[in-house]
Design a protein around this motif. Structure first.
Motif, PDB file in Angstrom:
ATOM      1  N   MET A 197       0.941  -1.116  -0.039  1.00 22.55           N
ATOM      2  CA  MET A 197       0.084   0.039  -0.182  1.00 22.55           C
ATOM      3  C   MET A 197       0.888   1.237  -0.079  1.00 22.55           C
ATOM      4  N   ARG A 198       0.495   2.073  -0.926  1.00 21.12           N
ATOM      5  CA  ARG A 198       1.304   3.352  -0.859  1.00 21.12           C
ATOM      6  C   ARG A 198       0.751   4.288   0.365  1.00 21.12           C
ATOM      7  N   ARG A 199       1.932   5.044   0.740  1.00 26.64           N
ATOM      8  CA  ARG A 199       1.906   5.910   2.006  1.00 26.64           C
ATOM      9  C   ARG A 199       1.520   7.276   1.347  1.00 26.64           C
ATOM     10  N   PRO A 200       0.614   7.817   2.217  1.00 27.54           N
ATOM     11  CA  PRO A 200       0.262   9.307   1.904  1.00 27.54           C
ATOM     12  C   PRO A 200       1.263  10.112   1.652  1.00 27.54           C
ATOM     13  N   PRO A 201       1.080  11.274   1.043  1.00 27.26           N
ATOM     14  CA  PRO A 201       2.340  12.206   0.831  1.00 27.26           C
ATOM     15  C   PRO A 201       2.502  12.783   2.017  1.00 27.26           C
ATOM     16  N   LEU A 202       3.756  13.496   2.091  1.00 31.92           N
ATOM     17  CA  LEU A 202       4.434  13.967   3.247  1.00 31.92           C
ATOM     18  C   LEU A 202       3.375  15.234   3.833  1.00 31.92           C
ATOM     19  N   ALA A 203       3.023  15.981   3.360  1.00 34.53           N
ATOM     20  CA  ALA A 203       1.971  17.029   3.336  1.00 34.53           C
ATOM     21  C   ALA A 203       0.895  16.248   4.366  1.00 34.53           C
ATOM     22  N   SER A 204       0.387  15.453   3.760  1.00 29.76           N
ATOM     23  CA  SER A 204      -0.715  14.786   4.368  1.00 29.76           C
ATOM     24  C   SER A 204      -0.273  14.205   5.771  1.00 29.76           C
ATOM     25  N   ARG A 205       0.532  13.488   5.949  1.00 26.80           N
ATOM     26  CA  ARG A 205       1.070  12.850   7.073  1.00 26.80           C
ATOM     27  C   ARG A 205       1.645  13.885   7.979  1.00 26.80           C
ATOM     28  N   TYR A 206       1.970  14.983   7.822  1.00 27.36           N
ATOM     29  CA  TYR A 206       2.311  16.085   8.594  1.00 27.36           C
ATOM     30  C   TYR A 206       1.160  16.710   9.139  1.00 27.36           C
ATOM     31  N   ALA A 207       0.183  17.047   8.127  1.00 30.24           N
ATOM     32  CA  ALA A 207      -1.309  17.491   8.698  1.00 30.24           C
ATOM     33  C   ALA A 207      -1.908  16.595   9.732  1.00 30.24           C
ATOM     34  N   LEU A 208      -1.705  15.336   9.438  1.00 28.62           N
ATOM     35  CA  LEU A 208      -2.760  14.586  10.537  1.00 28.62           C
ATOM     36  C   LEU A 208      -1.908  14.433  11.772  1.00 28.62           C
ATOM     37  N   THR A 209      -0.393  14.499  11.633  1.00 28.16           N
ATOM     38  CA  THR A 209       0.329  14.564  13.129  1.00 28.16           C
ATOM     39  C   THR A 209       0.122  16.087  13.665  1.00 28.16           C
ATOM     40  N   ALA A 210       0.179  16.913  12.922  1.00 28.09           N
ATOM     41  CA  ALA A 210      -0.117  18.377  13.429  1.00 28.09           C
ATOM     42  C   ALA A 210      -1.417  18.442  14.096  1.00 28.09           C
ATOM     43  N   ALA A 211      -2.344  17.848  13.440  1.00 29.34           N
ATOM     44  CA  ALA A 211      -3.769  18.000  13.717  1.00 29.34           C
ATOM     45  C   ALA A 211      -3.654  17.351  15.333  1.00 29.34           C
ATOM     46  N   ALA A 212      -3.245  16.240  15.595  1.00 28.84           N
ATOM     47  CA  ALA A 212      -3.231  15.591  16.909  1.00 28.84           C
ATOM     48  C   ALA A 212      -2.585  16.354  17.780  1.00 28.84           C
ATOM     49  N   CYS A 213      -1.551  16.881  17.452  1.00 29.25           N
ATOM     50  CA  CYS A 213      -0.701  17.857  18.602  1.00 29.25           C
ATOM     51  C   CYS A 213      -1.498  19.108  18.615  1.00 29.25           C
ATOM     52  N   MET A 214      -2.153  19.564  17.691  1.00 23.69           N
ATOM     53  CA  MET A 214      -3.047  20.979  17.888  1.00 23.69           C
ATOM     54  C   MET A 214      -4.172  20.760  18.817  1.00 23.69           C
ATOM     55  N   VAL A 215      -5.039  19.454  18.551  1.00 27.38           N
ATOM     56  CA  VAL A 215      -6.251  19.287  19.317  1.00 27.38           C
ATOM     57  C   VAL A 215      -5.740  18.982  20.523  1.00 27.38           C
ATOM     58  N   THR A 216      -4.576  18.305  21.013  1.00 29.54           N
ATOM     59  CA  THR A 216      -3.945  18.136  22.282  1.00 29.54           C
ATOM     60  C   THR A 216      -3.615  19.434  22.911  1.00 29.54           C
ATOM     61  N   HIS A 217      -2.990  20.056  22.347  1.00 30.23           N
ATOM     62  CA  HIS A 217      -2.643  21.690  23.002  1.00 30.23           C
ATOM     63  C   HIS A 217      -3.757  22.445  23.232  1.00 30.23           C
ATOM     64  N   ASN A 218      -4.637  22.611  22.272  1.00 25.58           N
ATOM     65  CA  ASN A 218      -5.911  23.459  22.454  1.00 25.58           C
ATOM     66  C   ASN A 218      -6.882  22.969  23.506  1.00 25.58           C
ATOM     67  N   LEU A 219      -6.828  21.598  23.533  1.00 24.81           N
ATOM     68  CA  LEU A 219      -7.649  20.887  24.832  1.00 24.81           C
ATOM     69  C   LEU A 219      -6.877  21.380  26.228  1.00 24.81           C
ATOM     70  N   VAL A 220      -5.563  21.038  26.338  1.00 24.38           N
ATOM     71  CA  VAL A 220      -5.153  21.587  27.665  1.00 24.38           C
ATOM     72  C   VAL A 220      -5.220  23.028  27.785  1.00 24.38           C
ATOM     73  N   MET A 221      -4.956  23.753  26.781  1.00 27.17           N
ATOM     74  CA  MET A 221      -5.091  25.318  27.036  1.00 27.17           C
ATOM     75  C   MET A 221      -6.629  25.871  27.622  1.00 27.17           C
ATOM     76  N   ILE A 222      -7.455  25.226  26.673  1.00 28.37           N
ATOM     77  CA  ILE A 222      -8.846  25.497  27.063  1.00 28.37           C
ATOM     78  C   ILE A 222      -9.494  25.062  28.411  1.00 28.37           C
ATOM     79  N   ALA A 223      -9.084  23.761  28.567  1.00 26.63           N
ATOM     80  CA  ALA A 223      -9.266  22.958  29.899  1.00 26.63           C
ATOM     81  C   ALA A 223      -8.590  24.027  31.193  1.00 26.63           C
ATOM     82  N   GLY A 224      -7.339  24.044  30.827  1.00 26.31           N
ATOM     83  CA  GLY A 224      -6.669  24.730  31.872  1.00 26.31           C
ATOM     84  C   GLY A 224      -7.142  26.078  32.128  1.00 26.31           C
TER      85      GLY A 224
END
Length: 130
Positions: free
Chosen positions: A1-28
């Motif tokens: 199976m072909r891996r998604p392009p780098l931009a897509s892989r980066y976007a998914l990882t960045a999204a996971a980190c962004m969600v985590t960051h924003n949840l911590v900030m808003i809950a904090g």
């Protein structure tokens, strides 16, 4: 199976980190934690999450102690930038944390791509098996 392009892989990882960051900030904020402490808590969580996901998924390399150290240093630049951006959005523009935190996160998105790539890949070529 072909891996998604780098931009897509980066976007998914960045999204996971962004969600985590924003949840911590808003809950904090809702829990009354002062903003710099919430930023530091988010930093610790997001460095570990981001390094693991970027190493294994985004750049597909085996992360080592040296690249973790580079990644931590690169991401540490986000701490003062995040505090300044949040101050700008919260104090100067009077936005609520639920709007200020995502806005600050988006400003740092592009910078973080290049910092993550440098930190994790170092002098290695992309795509070396993890």
């Amino acid at each position: 199976m072909r891996r998604p392009p780098l931009a897509s892989r980066y976007a998914l990882t960045a999204a996971a980190c962004m969600v985590t960051h924003n949840l911590v900030m808003i809950a904090g904020d809702a829990a009354g934690i002062v903003m710099p402490v919430a930023v530091l808590l988010s930093f610790c969580l997001c460095v570990l999450l981001g390094f693991f996901l970027h190493s294994r998924y985004t750049f597909a390399v085996a992360g080592d102690a040296r690249s973790l150290l580079r990644y931590t240093v690169a991401m540490a630049a986000n701490v003062p930038l995040t505090i300044v951006l949040l101050w700008l959005f919260l104090v100067s523009l009077h936005l609520p944390m639920a709007a200020a935190s995502p806005a600050a996160t988006l400003v740092l998105l592009v910078v973080n791509f290049f910092a993550s790539r440098w930190a994790i890949l170092g002098g290695r070529r992309q795509g070396r098996p993890a």
